[in-house]
Motif scaffolding. Structure first.
Motif, PDB file in Angstrom:
ATOM      1  N   ASP A   1      -2.843   5.102  -6.921  1.00 38.59           N
ATOM      2  CA  ASP A   1      -3.247   6.509  -6.995  1.00 38.59           C
ATOM      3  C   ASP A   1      -2.718   7.124  -8.297  1.00 38.59           C
ATOM      4  OD1 ASP A   1      -3.782   9.172  -6.578  1.00 38.59           O
ATOM      5  OD2 ASP A   1      -2.565   9.367  -4.753  1.00 38.59           O
TER       6      ASP A   1
ATOM      7  N   ASP B   1       1.974   3.327  -3.497  1.00 38.98           N
ATOM      8  CA  ASP B   1       1.019   4.433  -3.526  1.00 38.98           C
ATOM      9  C   ASP B   1      -0.400   3.967  -3.870  1.00 38.98           C
ATOM     10  OD1 ASP B   1       1.921   7.200  -2.963  1.00 38.98           O
ATOM     11  OD2 ASP B   1       3.535   6.651  -4.343  1.00 38.98           O
ATOM     12  N   ALA B   2      -0.867   2.937  -3.160  1.00 39.48           N
ATOM     13  CA  ALA B   2      -2.203   2.426  -3.446  1.00 39.48           C
ATOM     14  C   ALA B   2      -3.285   3.342  -2.878  1.00 39.48           C
ATOM     15  CB  ALA B   2      -2.358   1.029  -2.856  1.00 39.48           C
ATOM     16  N   GLU B   3      -4.426   3.350  -3.556  1.00 44.50           N
ATOM     17  CA  GLU B   3      -5.636   3.926  -2.976  1.00 44.50           C
ATOM     18  C   GLU B   3      -6.390   2.820  -2.253  1.00 44.50           C
ATOM     19  OE1 GLU B   3      -7.460   7.318  -5.830  1.00 44.50           O
ATOM     20  OE2 GLU B   3      -7.668   5.266  -6.505  1.00 44.50           O
ATOM     21  N   LEU B   4      -6.209   1.627  -2.812  1.00 48.07           N
ATOM     22  CA  LEU B   4      -6.868   0.443  -2.253  1.00 48.07           C
ATOM     23  C   LEU B   4      -6.071  -0.782  -2.676  1.00 48.07           C
ATOM     24  CD1 LEU B   4      -9.419  -1.069  -1.039  1.00 48.07           C
ATOM     25  CD2 LEU B   4     -10.271  -1.121  -3.373  1.00 48.07           C
TER      26      LEU B   4
ATOM     27  N   PHE C   1       3.599   9.081 -11.442  1.00 43.71           N
ATOM     28  CA  PHE C   1       4.870   9.628 -11.934  1.00 43.71           C
ATOM     29  C   PHE C   1       6.080   8.960 -11.291  1.00 43.71           C
ATOM     30  CE2 PHE C   1       3.869  12.277  -8.253  1.00 43.71           C
ATOM     31  CZ  PHE C   1       5.100  12.445  -7.639  1.00 43.71           C
ATOM     32  N   ARG C   2       5.897   8.391 -10.094  1.00 42.22           N
ATOM     33  CA  ARG C   2       7.061   7.747  -9.466  1.00 42.22           C
ATOM     34  C   ARG C   2       6.958   6.220  -9.507  1.00 42.22           C
ATOM     35  NH1 ARG C   2       5.593  10.897  -4.212  1.00 42.22           N
ATOM     36  NH2 ARG C   2       3.708   9.836  -3.575  1.00 42.22           N
TER      37      ARG C   2
ATOM     38  N   GLU D   1      -2.391  10.074  -9.150  1.00 40.46           N
ATOM     39  CA  GLU D   1      -1.557  11.254  -8.912  1.00 40.46           C
ATOM     40  C   GLU D   1      -0.121  10.863  -8.554  1.00 40.46           C
ATOM     41  OE1 GLU D   1      -3.251  13.325 -10.016  1.00 40.46           O
ATOM     42  OE2 GLU D   1      -5.229  13.586  -9.119  1.00 40.46           O
ATOM     43  N   ALA D   2       0.100   9.593  -8.213  1.00 42.08           N
ATOM     44  CA  ALA D   2       1.442   9.155  -7.808  1.00 42.08           C
ATOM     45  C   ALA D   2       2.115   8.325  -8.893  1.00 42.08           C
ATOM     46  CB  ALA D   2       1.360   8.363  -6.500  1.00 42.08           C
TER      47      ALA D   2
ATOM     48  N   HIS E   1      -3.797  17.486  -7.628  1.00 42.93           N
ATOM     49  CA  HIS E   1      -3.030  16.303  -8.041  1.00 42.93           C
ATOM     50  C   HIS E   1      -1.924  15.907  -7.068  1.00 42.93           C
ATOM     51  CE1 HIS E   1      -5.237  16.569 -11.720  1.00 42.93           C
ATOM     52  NE2 HIS E   1      -4.681  17.696 -12.086  1.00 42.93           N
ATOM     53  N   ILE E   2      -2.074  16.227  -5.793  1.00 36.74           N
ATOM     54  CA  ILE E   2      -1.113  15.749  -4.791  1.00 36.74           C
ATOM     55  C   ILE E   2      -1.464  14.299  -4.454  1.00 36.74           C
ATOM     56  CG2 ILE E   2      -0.313  16.018  -2.403  1.00 36.74           C
ATOM     57  CD1 ILE E   2      -0.853  18.994  -2.647  1.00 36.74           C
ATOM     58  N   PRO E   3      -0.489  13.375  -4.457  1.00 38.99           N
ATOM     59  CA  PRO E   3      -0.786  11.988  -4.092  1.00 38.99           C
ATOM     60  C   PRO E   3      -1.474  11.904  -2.731  1.00 38.99           C
ATOM     61  CG  PRO E   3       1.412  12.131  -5.029  1.00 38.99           C
ATOM     62  CD  PRO E   3       0.918  13.558  -4.879  1.00 38.99           C
ATOM     63  N   VAL E   4      -2.477  11.047  -2.651  1.00 39.05           N
ATOM     64  CA  VAL E   4      -3.332  11.028  -1.462  1.00 39.05           C
ATOM     65  C   VAL E   4      -2.548  10.651  -0.202  1.00 39.05           C
ATOM     66  CG1 VAL E   4      -4.154   8.642  -1.801  1.00 39.05           C
ATOM     67  CG2 VAL E   4      -5.581  10.280  -0.574  1.00 39.05           C
ATOM     68  N   GLN E   5      -1.553   9.777  -0.337  1.00 39.53           N
ATOM     69  CA  GLN E   5      -0.798   9.392   0.867  1.00 39.53           C
ATOM     70  C   GLN E   5       0.042  10.552   1.390  1.00 39.53           C
ATOM     71  OE1 GLN E   5       1.043   5.575   0.833  1.00 39.53           O
ATOM     72  NE2 GLN E   5      -0.673   4.580  -0.187  1.00 39.53           N
ATOM     73  N   GLU E   6       0.491  11.410   0.478  1.00 40.76           N
ATOM     74  CA  GLU E   6       1.241  12.585   0.938  1.00 40.76           C
ATOM     75  C   GLU E   6       0.311  13.554   1.661  1.00 40.76           C
ATOM     76  OE1 GLU E   6       4.003  14.383  -1.795  1.00 40.76           O
ATOM     77  OE2 GLU E   6       4.159  12.498  -2.886  1.00 40.76           O
TER      78      GLU E   6
ATOM     79  N   PHE F   1       0.831  -1.203   0.000  1.00 45.97           N
ATOM     80  CA  PHE F   1       0.000   0.000   0.000  1.00 45.97           C
ATOM     81  C   PHE F   1       0.871   1.260   0.000  1.00 45.97           C
ATOM     82  CE2 PHE F   1      -2.223   3.338   2.392  1.00 45.97           C
ATOM     83  CZ  PHE F   1      -3.439   3.405   1.738  1.00 45.97           C
ATOM     84  N   ARG F   2       1.854   1.292   0.874  1.00 45.63           N
ATOM     85  CA  ARG F   2       2.684   2.491   1.012  1.00 45.63           C
ATOM     86  C   ARG F   2       3.670   2.630  -0.141  1.00 45.63           C
ATOM     87  NH1 ARG F   2       2.436   6.887   3.116  1.00 45.63           N
ATOM     88  NH2 ARG F   2       4.145   7.034   4.605  1.00 45.63           N
TER      89      ARG F   2
ATOM     90  N   ARG G   1      -9.980  13.423  -2.076  1.00 48.16           N
ATOM     91  CA  ARG G   1     -10.593  12.461  -1.159  1.00 48.16           C
ATOM     92  C   ARG G   1     -10.184  12.728   0.282  1.00 48.16           C
ATOM     93  NH1 ARG G   1     -10.796   6.156  -2.342  1.00 48.16           N
ATOM     94  NH2 ARG G   1     -11.643   7.089  -4.203  1.00 48.16           N
TER      95      ARG G   1
END
Lengths: 370, 288
Positions: free
Chosen positions: A207, A181-184, A212-213, A209-210, B99-104, A177-178, B182
Motif C-alpha cells: 500500500d 501493509d500489502a494491498e495484495l 512511510f513505515r 499510503e503505508a 492517504h490513510i493506509p487501507v488496513q487501518e 500481508f499484515r 478502496r
C-alpha cells in the motif's frame, strides 16, 4: 508499490515461506555463475512488474550454466509486456506434482482482507471459474486463524503433510500481508513437490499510503518518466495515448472530462488531477507538465469549490508569460471567484468558457486543426 | 428529516488547530453547523473561532454533548483519532483525511461496527443536509434545500452535479460523499434504504465511477425501491489497469467496468445520464 518477484521472495524468506533456491542476476555471466552454484536444471525468469510473463516468453529453462547464460542474454533488455527486463532470477528447476493458487487481497465490499485459493494454480487466475475459487473472509480484529487455514487446505482437496504445509504457508502469507501493509500478496503457482510446498512465484503489492513505515523495503518506481515526475510533486497523473492534454481538479471530474472529450470525438493525452484546492504554484506546475507531453491542444476544466478560479487563472497567465504555451488552450472556469478568474484571463487575452460542452467542442475542433 | 445529519447534530472537530481543521471549522460555522468542540491533544483550554478545544474526544462528548465528529488529523494519526471517537461513543464519524493506509481503514471500520458507530470516508468531502448542517469541506454556496438525495464517490464531480441541480431548481435533502478510497465505511447500499424512508427525499442521484462493485451492489436494492434513481458514472474512457486518481477507480481483472455498471443499473430501472450536466434533465423527467 509493486515489488519484483525476487524482492517479494526475499520478504517471503524472512517470514519462513519456502521458496526455490536461487538468486537474481543483472548480467548473463552472473546468471551462468548462479546456475553453476545451483547445479542441475534451472529456470531463468525475467523480472518485470507485469503478469503473464510466462506466456510472453519471459521464462526459459536451462540444463547447464552455458544454457543459463544464453537464456539470460536473450531475456535481458528484452521487452516483456511493455517492461524492459533489467534482471533475471535464476532458480532451481522444480519437479512439480501439483500447482495451486493462494492470495490475500483487500475485499472492498466486505471491508476486510480475504484469502483466495484454488486447486487450479499456475494459470492466469482470471481464467479460473468462480466455482473453483475458495474464499475465506478474515475479520481483521482476530486475524487469519489456524482453523481457517486448515479448512482452506481441506477444501482444496489436500491431505496429510501437504495440507499442513499449505495451511502453514497461508498463515505466514497473512503475516506478510499484515506486517508489510500489502494491498495484495499472491503465490501463483504454489507448488507441491512430493511432500514439500513452495512458492514458485511471488507477488507483493505494498500500500503506497503505508510506505512511510516500511523504509527498509527496496524502492520500486513504476510508470513512464512523466508519470514518475508528476507523482514526485504529489499529483495524480496517468499517460494516455491521445493528443489533447487535460487538467481538472478532482479525480471524478477529471475522469468525467476525459469521457466528455471522447464523447465529442477528442482523444485525451492524459489524466491529470490537479487536486481540490490546489493553489497557483502547484497548478502552474501541473500546466507545465501538460506541455511536456507535446499535445496538439490543452483543456483545463475547473469547477472551483475549494479551488479558487483566480488562483487557476494566475497559474495559466504565469506559465504563458514565463515559458509560453505554444498550443491552443481552452479553459472552462466556474465556481469560487469565477468573475475574478475570468477577468484575469480576459485581461491577458484568454477566453474562459462556462459550459463544459462548449469547451469540449472547442478543444476538439482546435486539436483537429479546424 | 434528512439522513445522517440535521439540526440536532453537535459536531466535534478532531485536528481543529491545524490549517485545514481551523479553516473548515470557520466555513462550517458560517454555514450554520453546530460545532460544539474541537480536539487537539495537549491544546486544551484554547478556542478556535470561538469553539472550545479539548485534549480528548471523551471530554468533548462529556463537556459539550458532541454526537458527531469530523477528522482533519494527518494520515498517519487519523485512524487512531477515529478509534478514539468510536471509543468515546460518537455515533457519526466523518473522516476527511486522505492517504490513510487501507488496513487501518479496515481496522477502524471493524471497530465502528462492533460499537455501532457510522464511518463516512476516509477521503470524503463530507455530508450535508442543505440549510441544516454541513460536515466537511464542500463549498457552502452550491447546495439548496430540496427533494434530491445525492450519494457520491467523488467530490468535485458531485459539486458540479449538485450545483447544476441547484441551478435547475432541484435542491437536495442530503448529499453524502462516500470517499475515494478502496475501503470506505459507507457504500450506496448502506444509505439507499435511509433515503427511501426519508420523507424529505423524493429522488436519488448516484454519482459513481469505475472500479469496485458498489454500483452493481446498489442495483440489487434499487430494483425494489419506490423512489426514482438517476446515476452518472465517470470513467467510461478509462483504460484497464490504470488507477484514475482514486484508489478504487481502476478496472482490475476485467471487473468494475463502465459497461458492467451501466448495464446492471439500467436493468434495475435506473436512468443513467451519459453526461454530467444531463442529470437534472433526466431527474425532472423521472420525477414527473
Amino acid at each position: 508499490m509493486k515489488l519484483y518477484e525476487y524482492m517479494a521472495k526475499e520478504v517471503f524468506r524472512a517470514f519462513d515461506i519456502p521458496v526455490p533456491a536461487g538468486r537474481v542476476a543483472a548480467s548473463p555471466e552472473e546468471a551462468g555463475e548462479i546456475a553453476r552454484e545451483l547445479g542441475g536444471d534451472v529456470a531463468v525468469k525475467s523480472q518485470v512488474l507485469a503478469g503473464g510473463r510466462g506466456k510472453a516468453g519471459g521464462i526459459k529453462f536451462a540444463g547447464c550454466p552455458e544454457e543459463a547464460l544464453d537464456a539470460a542474454r536473450e531475456l535481458l533488455n528484452q521487452e516483456i509486456r511493455g517492461y524492459r527486463v533489467e534482471r533475471v532470477l535464476v532458480e532451481e528447476k522444480l519437479t512439480i506434482d501439483q500447482e495451486l493458487y493462494l492470495a490475500i487481497a483487500v475485499d472492498g465490499a466486505a471491508r476486510s482482507p480475504v484469502v483466495i485459493a484454488s486447486s487450479r494454480g499456475g494459470v492466469d487466475i482470471e481464467q479460473v471459474p468462480e466455482a473453483d475459487l475458495i474464499r475465506e473472509r478474515i475479520d481483521i480484529r482476530w486475524g487469519f486463524r489456524p482453523y481457517q487455514a486448515r479448512r482452506l487446505a481441506y477444501r482444496l482437496g489436500l491431505t496429510g503433510a501437504v495440507a499442513r504445509g499449505v495451511a502453514s504457508i497461508a498463515i505466514r502469507l497473512y503475516r506478510v500481508f499484515r506486517e508489510r501493509d500489502a494491498e495484495l500478496t499472491e503465490i501463483n503457482p504454489l507448488v507441491v513437490c512430493g511432500n514439500d510446498v513452495l512458492a514458485a512465484d511471488a507477488r507483493l503489492n505494498v500500500d503506497d499510503e503505508a510506505l512511510f513505515r516500511h523504509g527498509d523495503l527496496p524502492k520500486v518506481e513504476e510508470g513512464t518518466e512523466i508519470e514518475r515526475r508528476v507523482k514526485s510533486f504529489g499529483l495524480s497523473y496517468v499517460e494516455l495515448d491521445g493528443d489533447i492534454a487535460v487538467m481538472a481538479n478532482g479525480a471524478g471530474i477529471t475522469m468525467a472530462t476525459l469521457d466528455i472529450l471522447q464523447r465529442y470525438g477528442g482523444r485525451p493525452a492524459n489524466f491529470l488531477d490537479a487536486g481540490g484546492g490546489a493553489g497557483t504554484e502547484p497548478t502552474a506546475r501541473a500546466i507545465e507538465t501538460l506541455l511536456m507531453t507535446r499535445p496538439k491542444a490543452i483543456l483545463i476544466n475547473i469547477f472551483g469549490g475549494i479551488t479558487r478560479c483566480d488562483d487557476v487563472a494566475w497559474a495559466i497567465v504565469q506559465v504563458r508569460n514565463t515559458r509560453g504555451i505554444p498550443v491552443p488552450l481552452v479553459v472552462r472556469l466556474v465556481g469560487t471567484n469565477q468573475e475574478e478568474g475570468v477577468r484575469i484571463l480576459r485581461e491577458n487575452g484568454l477566453r474562459a468558457y462556462s459550459e463544459m460542452h462548449e469547451a469540449a467542442e472547442k478543444v476538439v475542433a482546435l486539436a483537429s486543426g479546424v | 428529516m434528512a439522513i445522517l445529519v440535521d439540526k440536532e447534530t453537535r459536531l466535534v472537530v478532531q485536528g481543529i488547530t491545524g490549517n485545514q481543521g481551523s479553516f473548515h471549522t470557520k466555513r462550517m460555522l458560517e454555514y450554520g453547523t453546530c460545532v460544539v468542540a474541537g480536539v487537539s491533544p495537549g491544546k486544551a483550554g484554547r478556542a478556535v473561532h470561538g469553539v472550545p478545544v479539548f485534549d480528548s474526544v471523551a471530554e468533548a462528548v462529556e463537556g459539550e454533548g458532541a454526537n458527531a465528529s469530523v477528522i482533519f488529523v494527518p494520515a498517519p494519526f487519523a485512524a487512531d483519532a477515529a478509534m478514539e471517537a468510536i471509543d468515546a461513543g460518537v455515533g457519526l464519524i466523518v473522516i476527511v483525511t486522505e492517504h490513510i493506509p487501507v488496513q487501518e481503514a479496515m481496522e477502524v471500520i471493524a471497530f465502528a461496527r462492533e460499537r455501532g458507530s457510522t464511518i463516512v470516508g476516509p477521503n470524503t468531502f463530507g455530508v450535508i443536509s442543505p440549510g441544516k448542517c454541513k460536515i466537511g469541506i464542500m463549498p457552502n454556496h452550491i447546495y439548496q434545500p430540496g427533494p434530491v438525495g445525492i450519494l457520491a464517490r467523488s467530490g468535485t464531480l458531485s459539486y458540479e452535479i449538485a450545483a447544476g441541480l441547484s441551478a435547475a431548481g432541484l435542491g437536495q435533502s442530503t448529499v453524502v460523499g462516500l470517499g475515494g478510497d478502496r475501503v470506505v465505511g459507507l457504500s450506496f447500499t448502506d444509505l439507499l434504504p435511509a433515503l427511501e424512508d426519508d420523507p424529505e427525499t423524493e429522488a436519488v442521484v448516484l454519482v459513481g465511477e469505475i472500479g469496485g462493485s458498489a454500483e452493481e451492489e446498489a442495483a440489487g436494492l434499487i430494483a425494489s425501491m419506490r423512489k426514482p434513481v438517476v446515476a452518472y458514472i465517470a470513467g467510461k474512457s478509462a483504460p484497464p489497469g490504470k488507477r484514475m486518481g482514486h484508489a478504487g477507480a481502476i478496472i482490475e481483472r476485467g471487473k468494475g467496468t463502465y459497461e458492467s455498471k451501466v448495464k446492471t443499473l439500467e436493468r434495475a430501472g435506473v436512468e443513467v445520464a451519459d453526461l454530467p450536466w444531463k442529470v437534472g434533465e433526466v431527474l425532472k423527467e423521472v420525477m414527473g
